[in-house]
Design an enzyme around this catalytic site. Structure first.
Site, mmCIF file in Angstrom:
data_model
loop_
_atom_site.group_PDB
_atom_site.id
_atom_site.type_symbol
_atom_site.label_atom_id
_atom_site.label_comp_id
_atom_site.label_asym_id
_atom_site.label_seq_id
_atom_site.Cartn_x
_atom_site.Cartn_y
_atom_site.Cartn_z
ATOM 1 N N GLU A 248 -28.884 39.889 16.398
ATOM 2 C CA GLU A 248 -28.318 39.658 17.828
ATOM 3 C C GLU A 248 -27.680 40.919 18.193
ATOM 4 O O GLU A 248 -27.100 41.589 17.944
ATOM 5 C CB GLU A 248 -27.049 38.678 17.564
ATOM 6 C CG GLU A 248 -26.442 38.249 18.804
ATOM 7 C CD GLU A 248 -25.082 37.774 18.630
ATOM 8 O OE1 GLU A 248 -24.368 36.964 19.537
ATOM 9 O OE2 GLU A 248 -24.409 38.360 17.660
ATOM 10 N N HIS B 54 -25.045 28.563 20.120
ATOM 11 C CA HIS B 54 -23.931 28.057 19.973
ATOM 12 C C HIS B 54 -22.832 28.932 20.854
ATOM 13 O O HIS B 54 -21.578 28.532 20.640
ATOM 14 C CB HIS B 54 -23.513 28.094 18.545
ATOM 15 C CG HIS B 54 -23.492 29.520 17.891
ATOM 16 N ND1 HIS B 54 -24.569 30.341 17.897
ATOM 17 C CD2 HIS B 54 -22.379 30.500 17.555
ATOM 18 C CE1 HIS B 54 -24.318 31.610 17.496
ATOM 19 N NE2 HIS B 54 -22.757 31.462 17.370
ATOM 20 N N ASP B 55 -22.980 30.037 21.394
ATOM 21 C CA ASP B 55 -22.082 30.526 22.102
ATOM 22 C C ASP B 55 -22.280 30.349 23.726
ATOM 23 O O ASP B 55 -21.476 30.929 24.450
ATOM 24 C CB ASP B 55 -22.123 32.277 21.846
ATOM 25 C CG ASP B 55 -21.982 32.353 20.585
ATOM 26 O OD1 ASP B 55 -21.122 31.950 19.880
ATOM 27 O OD2 ASP B 55 -22.702 33.526 19.930
ATOM 28 N N ASP C 137 -27.538 32.884 8.628
ATOM 29 C CA ASP C 137 -27.154 33.842 9.424
ATOM 30 C C ASP C 137 -26.171 34.820 8.880
ATOM 31 O O ASP C 137 -25.292 34.346 7.993
ATOM 32 C CB ASP C 137 -26.055 32.706 10.310
ATOM 33 C CG ASP C 137 -25.966 33.381 11.875
ATOM 34 O OD1 ASP C 137 -25.487 34.599 11.861
ATOM 35 O OD2 ASP C 137 -25.606 32.569 12.543
ATOM 36 N N ASP D 69 -26.101 38.606 12.753
ATOM 37 C CA ASP D 69 -24.633 38.476 13.839
ATOM 38 C C ASP D 69 -24.335 40.028 14.195
ATOM 39 O O ASP D 69 -24.389 40.922 13.841
ATOM 40 C CB ASP D 69 -23.646 37.850 13.018
ATOM 41 C CG ASP D 69 -22.618 37.447 14.101
ATOM 42 O OD1 ASP D 69 -22.801 36.723 14.823
ATOM 43 O OD2 ASP D 69 -21.410 38.006 13.891
HETATM 44 C C1 GLC Z 1 -21.611 36.373 17.359
HETATM 45 C C2 GLC Z 1 -21.633 34.738 17.426
HETATM 46 C C3 GLC Z 1 -20.321 34.431 17.750
HETATM 47 C C4 GLC Z 1 -19.247 34.974 16.910
HETATM 48 C C5 GLC Z 1 -19.326 36.293 16.906
HETATM 49 C C6 GLC Z 1 -18.358 37.089 15.919
HETATM 50 O O1 GLC Z 1 -21.818 36.652 18.687
HETATM 51 O O2 GLC Z 1 -22.897 34.225 17.539
HETATM 52 O O3 GLC Z 1 -20.131 32.981 17.437
HETATM 53 O O4 GLC Z 1 -18.005 34.535 17.212
HETATM 54 O O5 GLC Z 1 -20.572 37.068 16.757
HETATM 55 O O6 GLC Z 1 -18.869 36.802 14.756
#
Ligand code: GLC
Ligand code: CA
Length: 541
Positions: A244, A318-319, A101, A202
């Site tokens: 993402e 995980h979110d 990640d 990310d």
């Molecule tokens: C992404 C991650 C999340 C994190 C955010 C900031 O959305 O999936 O868990 O808090 O980025 O890095």
């Protein structure tokens, strides 16, 4: 007929591990790399091809590792760099690649670059971050951070603000600075050298922010930056890369995942995930799922990217809350609805992602009050909304439904203390339903959710139509049935599911009576009267 596509990741199924909640090996209550190594046989048995590992790099853990203070070291909480190298090797022996990640939009405020950057305006690292002059009580503008408060943090010694889209401990990197980009590329190449199988990037659509224009995602330089990074790094290997991108629509996703391969393999986009909230409000402002719209959104992505890009398929990460609690029924039809959701997702075109515990039908959790919650997002939201006069029970209801800790309770391995996750005290409490929902029980039950996922993964490897078939949504306006076909040459597959807790009629099944059943989530025969959450995948060839 489309030939089975050549890229390995088009046939692959990815499993996401949230390391701190997966398996603890040393009794400190926090999952770690050695714990993951212990569980590789389990993952091999499930049949997955790659693990996406949420961040394990050195971090003060303000946002559970999404605040990195050293990209080239492992956080001692998770192990050592040698452990990481061992994990990469061992996973390979089990036929599994490791996806790192990469958090490149921001670092931790404890990263060496930031510690230097805030020493003085003429420090060589100053320009690695995004600064604006101002006065103490007037930030450059009104932009808000994702985890609450202003996006600008005042540094009195410099008389400047730095920009952070997430917490104050996550200062944004300045991608316009070529030196920053170089450092990042060198770091990526270093990980590639270690044999990783790919990267998840990310919040990558936020790197090209233009804070003066209040632009956070999809800034004008976004695709130029990504293409440069891809050329300088990813394209030198045979990797899976997944960005993402909360702000992606189909057109943009075609750029990100274009078949020339000059950006990413695919993106995680969230259009389907944002449907059950009040329009224009936050994710905490709940609304019922508009089912017909869900079908149409997923169908739009399936047809939009066909031949022109590639989809990531996911319900959970995980979110996000647990899908069986969110859109299934985690009480009387937990097993049936977990399988139904799996069949619908794995029948589509794209690369499926399974989030740890999803393959067991793990559910959301309801802790008594906010003191049990760890997630910075939930905790900050709770504070803000209570101060703003919201009703406490309503705020907790939102957290129960959407809080990120739903996905972060420890993996439920067996019925022993703390679900077999740790011999110590877990960093977050275990979901009390671990005594009945756990891997040990499911491995002993051929009808478990686990074996349903295992079978879906096998089907994808056996039947090219799962990878290549063209998608068509059927009965689009039906309020209960989710049905679609996938067609590739003479091979035609039907995925038909009852998305509701009541019986539902699916007349088109009559045309499929002679078809072969690939998978079915109820014992015995199916008929066109589908039982609650009944799902079946059929094939004609
Ligand atoms: C992404 C991650 C999340 C994190 C955010 C900031 O959305 O999936 O868990 O808090 O980025 O890095
Ligand atoms: Ca540990």
């Amino acid at each position: 007929m489309v030939k089975t596509q050549d890229k390995w990741w088009k046939h692959a199924v990815v499993y996401q591990i949230y390391p701190r909640s997966f398996q603890d090996s040393n009794g400190d209550g926090i999952g770690d790399l050695k714990g993951i190594m212990e569980r590789l046989p389990y993952l091999e048995k499930l049949g997955i091809d790659a693990i996406w590992l949420s961040p394990v790099c050195r971090s003060p853990q303000d946002d559970n590792g999404y605040d990195i203070s050293d990209y080239q070291d492992i956080d001692p909480m998770f192990g050592t760099l040698e452990d990481m190298e061992e994990l990469i090797r061992k996973a390979k022996d089990h036929g599994i690649r490791i996806i790192m990640d990469l958090v490149l939009n921001h670092t931790s405020d404890e990263h060496r670059w930031f510690l230097e950057a805030k020493k003085s305006k003429d420090n060589p690292y100053h320009d690695y971050y995004v600064w604006r002059d101002g006065t103490e009580d007037t930030p450059p503008n009104e932009m808000r951070a994702s985890f609450g408060g202003s996006a600008w943090e005042w540094v009195p010694e410099l008389g400047q603000y730095y920009f952070h889209q997430f917490s104050v401990k996550q200062p944004d990197l300045n991608w316009e600075n070529e030196k920053v980009r170089r450092e990042i590329y060198d770091m990526i190449l270093w990980w590639m050298d270690k044999g990783v199988g790919g990267f998840r990037l990310d919040v990558i659509d936020q790197i090209a922010k233009e804070p003066d224009l209040e632009i956070t995602n999809n800034g004008p330089m976004l695709h130029a930056f990504i293409r440069e990074m891809s050329r300088e790094t990813f394209q030198k290997g045979d990797l899976i890369t997944v960005g993402e991108a909360w702000g992606a629509d189909v057109e943009r996703a075609k750029l990100y995942s274009n078949p020339n391969g000059n950006e990413f393999s695919m993106v995680f986009q969230f259009e389907h995930i944002g449907l059950d909230q009040q329009e224009g409000k936050e994710k905490w402002d709940l609304a019922p799922l508009p089912f017909v719209k869900l079908k149409k959104v997923l169908a739009k992505w399936q047809t939009g990217l066909y031949g022109r890009g590639w989809n990531s398929l996911f319900w959970d990460n995980h979110d996000l809350p647990r899908i069986v609690s969110r859109w299934g029924n985690d009480r009387e039809y937990r097993v049936e609805s977990a399988k139904m959701l799996a069949a619908l997702l794995h029948g589509m075109q794209g690369t499926p992602y399974i989030y740890q515990g999803e393959e067991l039908g793990m559910t959301n959790v309801k802790f008594a009050d906010i003191s049990h919650y760890k997630d910075i997002e939930s905790v900050n939201m709770y504070k803000e909304r209570i101060e703003a006069g919201y009703d406490k029970d309503d705020v907790m209801k939102s957290i129960y439904a959407r809080g990120r800790d739903n996905a972060r309770t420890p993996m439920q391995w067996d019925g022993s203390a703390n679900a077999g996750f740790t011999a110590g005290t877990p960093w977050i409490e275990v979901n009390p339903n671990y005594t009945t929902i756990n891997a040990r029980e499911e491995l002993e039950d051929q009808d478990s959710v686990f074996y349903f996922y295992q079978k879906l993964i096998r089907l994808r490897k056996e039947y090219p139509v799962f990878v290549d078939g063209k998608f068509e949504l059927l009965m689009p306006e039906d309020e209960k049935i989710f049905a679609y076909t996938r067609t590739n040459g003479d091979s035609r597959m039907l995925v038909c599911a009852n998305f509701s807790g009541e019986q539902a009629e699916c007349p088109l099944l009559a045309e499929w009576v002679d078809a072969e059943v690939l998978i079915h989530n109820y014992p015995g025969e199916w008929s066109k009267k589908l039982r609650p959450y009944e799902a079946v995948i059929l094939i004609q060839s």
